[in-house]
Scaffold this active site. Structure first.
Site, PDB file in Angstrom:
ATOM      1  N   SER A   1      15.967 -17.255   4.724  1.00 35.91           N
ATOM      2  CA  SER A   1      15.260 -16.011   5.050  1.00 35.91           C
ATOM      3  C   SER A   1      14.443 -16.113   6.333  1.00 35.91           C
ATOM      4  O   SER A   1      14.086 -15.091   6.925  1.00 35.91           O
ATOM      5  CB  SER A   1      14.341 -15.604   3.888  1.00 35.91           C
ATOM      6  OG  SER A   1      13.470 -16.668   3.533  1.00 35.91           O
TER       7      SER A   1
ATOM      8  N   ASP B   1       2.919 -13.202   0.154  1.00 33.29           N
ATOM      9  CA  ASP B   1       3.917 -13.900   0.964  1.00 33.29           C
ATOM     10  C   ASP B   1       3.188 -14.577   2.120  1.00 33.29           C
ATOM     11  O   ASP B   1       2.800 -13.934   3.090  1.00 33.29           O
ATOM     12  CB  ASP B   1       4.958 -12.916   1.497  1.00 33.29           C
ATOM     13  CG  ASP B   1       6.049 -13.612   2.318  1.00 33.29           C
ATOM     14  OD1 ASP B   1       5.937 -14.823   2.554  1.00 33.29           O
ATOM     15  OD2 ASP B   1       7.004 -12.916   2.738  1.00 33.29           O
TER      16      ASP B   1
ATOM     17  N   HIS C   1       6.813 -16.034   5.133  1.00 37.11           N
ATOM     18  CA  HIS C   1       7.460 -15.241   6.174  1.00 37.11           C
ATOM     19  C   HIS C   1       6.421 -14.636   7.105  1.00 37.11           C
ATOM     20  O   HIS C   1       5.214 -14.765   6.874  1.00 37.11           O
ATOM     21  CB  HIS C   1       8.327 -14.150   5.544  1.00 37.11           C
ATOM     22  CG  HIS C   1       9.384 -14.693   4.634  1.00 37.11           C
ATOM     23  ND1 HIS C   1       9.227 -14.786   3.263  1.00 37.11           N
ATOM     24  CD2 HIS C   1      10.608 -15.190   4.907  1.00 37.11           C
ATOM     25  CE1 HIS C   1      10.309 -15.316   2.730  1.00 37.11           C
ATOM     26  NE2 HIS C   1      11.161 -15.586   3.701  1.00 37.11           N
TER      27      HIS C   1
END
Length: 447
Positions: free
Chosen positions: A165, A415, A418
């Site tokens: 990702s 998160d 990311h």
């Protein structure tokens, strides 16, 4: 004798001046206009910077330019190329984050390719200071990303982002920056969560793809209906992207975080060992050596296949991007920082340093193997330190829209891995563009 008054002489002189002045002005005016038209006075850059620019967060002067690959570059471009050709290659690894009032090229609404979980602006993140920093290398400058330069250097090419990702995060950053100059058309999508997608920029016939391959090698991901661990075949490249290599001109590889999950490893048809697999009666070997084998297998496949098709390829291997969890992942304040770390405040160490070293060492070994072949250019995109210094750049709770609209909840998912888009990950693509530009200049010089 009469005495001549000085005032009388001055009066006569002034009268004569008044009569001649209009004629002098009429004579000089056409000359001045002619001079200014053909030799305009330079306009200071500092003055340009002070002019109002209502869309500065969306577009910059360079990205809004209508120049194309056929346009002649300004004189400064030639000096920049000469400077690149003569200077020592820049080491972008070391530097510091400095405040930048210009902000990013795009915002959360100017491109439609941002994954929802990384669109921090539209999800209501209240502090926007994280948008106004730029990476300043210690011994050189890193120019602002210019989409037109990217288009001109990579016309008629296919660029592929391959990995986990983080590869997708970097891909979407690039698409958003390029979209400020030319809109990408989605021409293919497949797989859960659109893990395989392809865009086309018709303006320069550039294709950009993303291949989900979290190990680079053949792997079977854990699932709710199957084993609760991943299975990796470390000596077999993942053919979901490997089989397309003959059509790819530049590839950006990015792995790391998925190796932290429980897994069983296979090599030569036999079990090599495992990572965190209690009850499976396999030898615990950790993941460092396995990650090294995976990178080695991927780079070996690229070199072998592209050295025989005669088309060459540019290869980037993105180093490990650290996470910034400071608390529990499901509590408010998991990654609470709102500005970068200062130089010396945070060091690359432990797992972050080990995973970075593996990427650098394997890429350097691959460079040696690739020297015997023409058209193979390899480089590590070493972003570990500059990413470590940006604890403020993650979505945190804003991976979901307006997480505190009803007050602070007991559980809120965060998160801290990311990156917000726009955000620090845009710098990764700035560096990629500068390396490509240097390659291009050096290549022309050698012709």
């Amino acid at each position: 004798m009469g005495v001549t008054s000085p005032l009388k002489g001055q009066s006569h002189s002034r009268s004569l001046t008044r009569k001649l002045l209009p004629y002098v002005l009429y004579a000089l005016l056409p000359i001045a206009v002619f001079r200014f038209y053909f030799h305009p006075f330079p306009f200071p850059l500092s003055t340009l910077d002070q002019l109002p620019h209502p869309n500065r967060i969306i577009l910059t002067t360079s990205s809004s330019s209508s120049s194309s690959s056929s346009s002649s570059p300004p004189p400064s471009s030639f000096s920049r190329e000469e400077e690149i050709a003569n200077e020592t290659p820049c080491n972008y690894t070391y530097g510091r984050w400095v405040h930048d009032k210009m902000g990013p090229l795009y915002n959360g609404t100017t491109c439609g390719t941002i994954k929802e979980g990384q669109n921090c602006i539209t999800h209501g993140r209240p502090d926007l200071g994280y948008l106004y920093w730029r990476w300043q290398p210690s011994q050189c400058n890193l120019p602002r990303f210019d989409p037109n330069t990217f288009f001109n250097l990579l016309s008629n090419k296919h660029i592929a982002f391959v990995g986990d990702s983080m590869a997708r995060n970097q891909l979407e950053s690039l698409l958003c920056m390029l979209a400020t100059a030319s809109y990408p058309n989605l021409v293919y999508k497949n797989g859960e969560d659109n893990k395989f997608r392809r865009w086309h920029f018709a303006s320069h016939n550039i294709t950009v793809s993303v291949y989900w391959s979290p190990f680079l090698v053949k792997g079977v991901e854990k699932s709710k209906t199957g084993p609760d661990h991943n299975e990796l075949y470390v000596d077999v490249v993942d053919e979901r992207w490997g089989s397309d290599l003959e059509h790819i001109d530049m590839v950006v590889l990015s792995i790391g975080h998925w190796f932290l999950h429980p897994a069983v490893y296979y090599e030569g048809g036999s079990v090599l060992g495992c990572h965190y697999c209690p009850g499976l009666n396999h030898t615990e070997i950790g993941f460092y050596d396995v990650m090294r084998k995976a990178i080695k297998t991927a780079l070996k496949a690229i070199i072998e296949r592209k050295s025989t098709d005669g088309n060459g390829i540019d290869v980037f291997l993105t180093s490990f991007s650290p996470s910034h969890f400071e608390g529990e992942w499901d509590k408010a304040g998991a990654c609470p920082k709102t500005k970068p770390y200062e130089e010396g405040e945070k060091m690359v160490e432990g797992m972050d340093a080990d995973m970075r070293s593996i990427a650098i060492e394997e890429m350097e070994a691959a460079k040696v193997n690739a020297k015997q072949f023409k058209g193979l250019r390899l480089e590590t995109l070493d972003v570990t330190k500059l990413s470590l210094m940006r604890p403020d750049g993650h979505p945190g709770p804003y991976m979901y829209p307006f997480p505190f609209a009803n007050g602070v909840q007991e559980h809120v998912q965060n998160d801290c891995v990311h990156w917000c888009l726009p955000g620090p990950i845009d710098t990764w693509n700035q560096i990629v563009l500068e390396v490509i530009r240097r390659w291009s200049v050096v290549s022309k010089r050698e012709e």
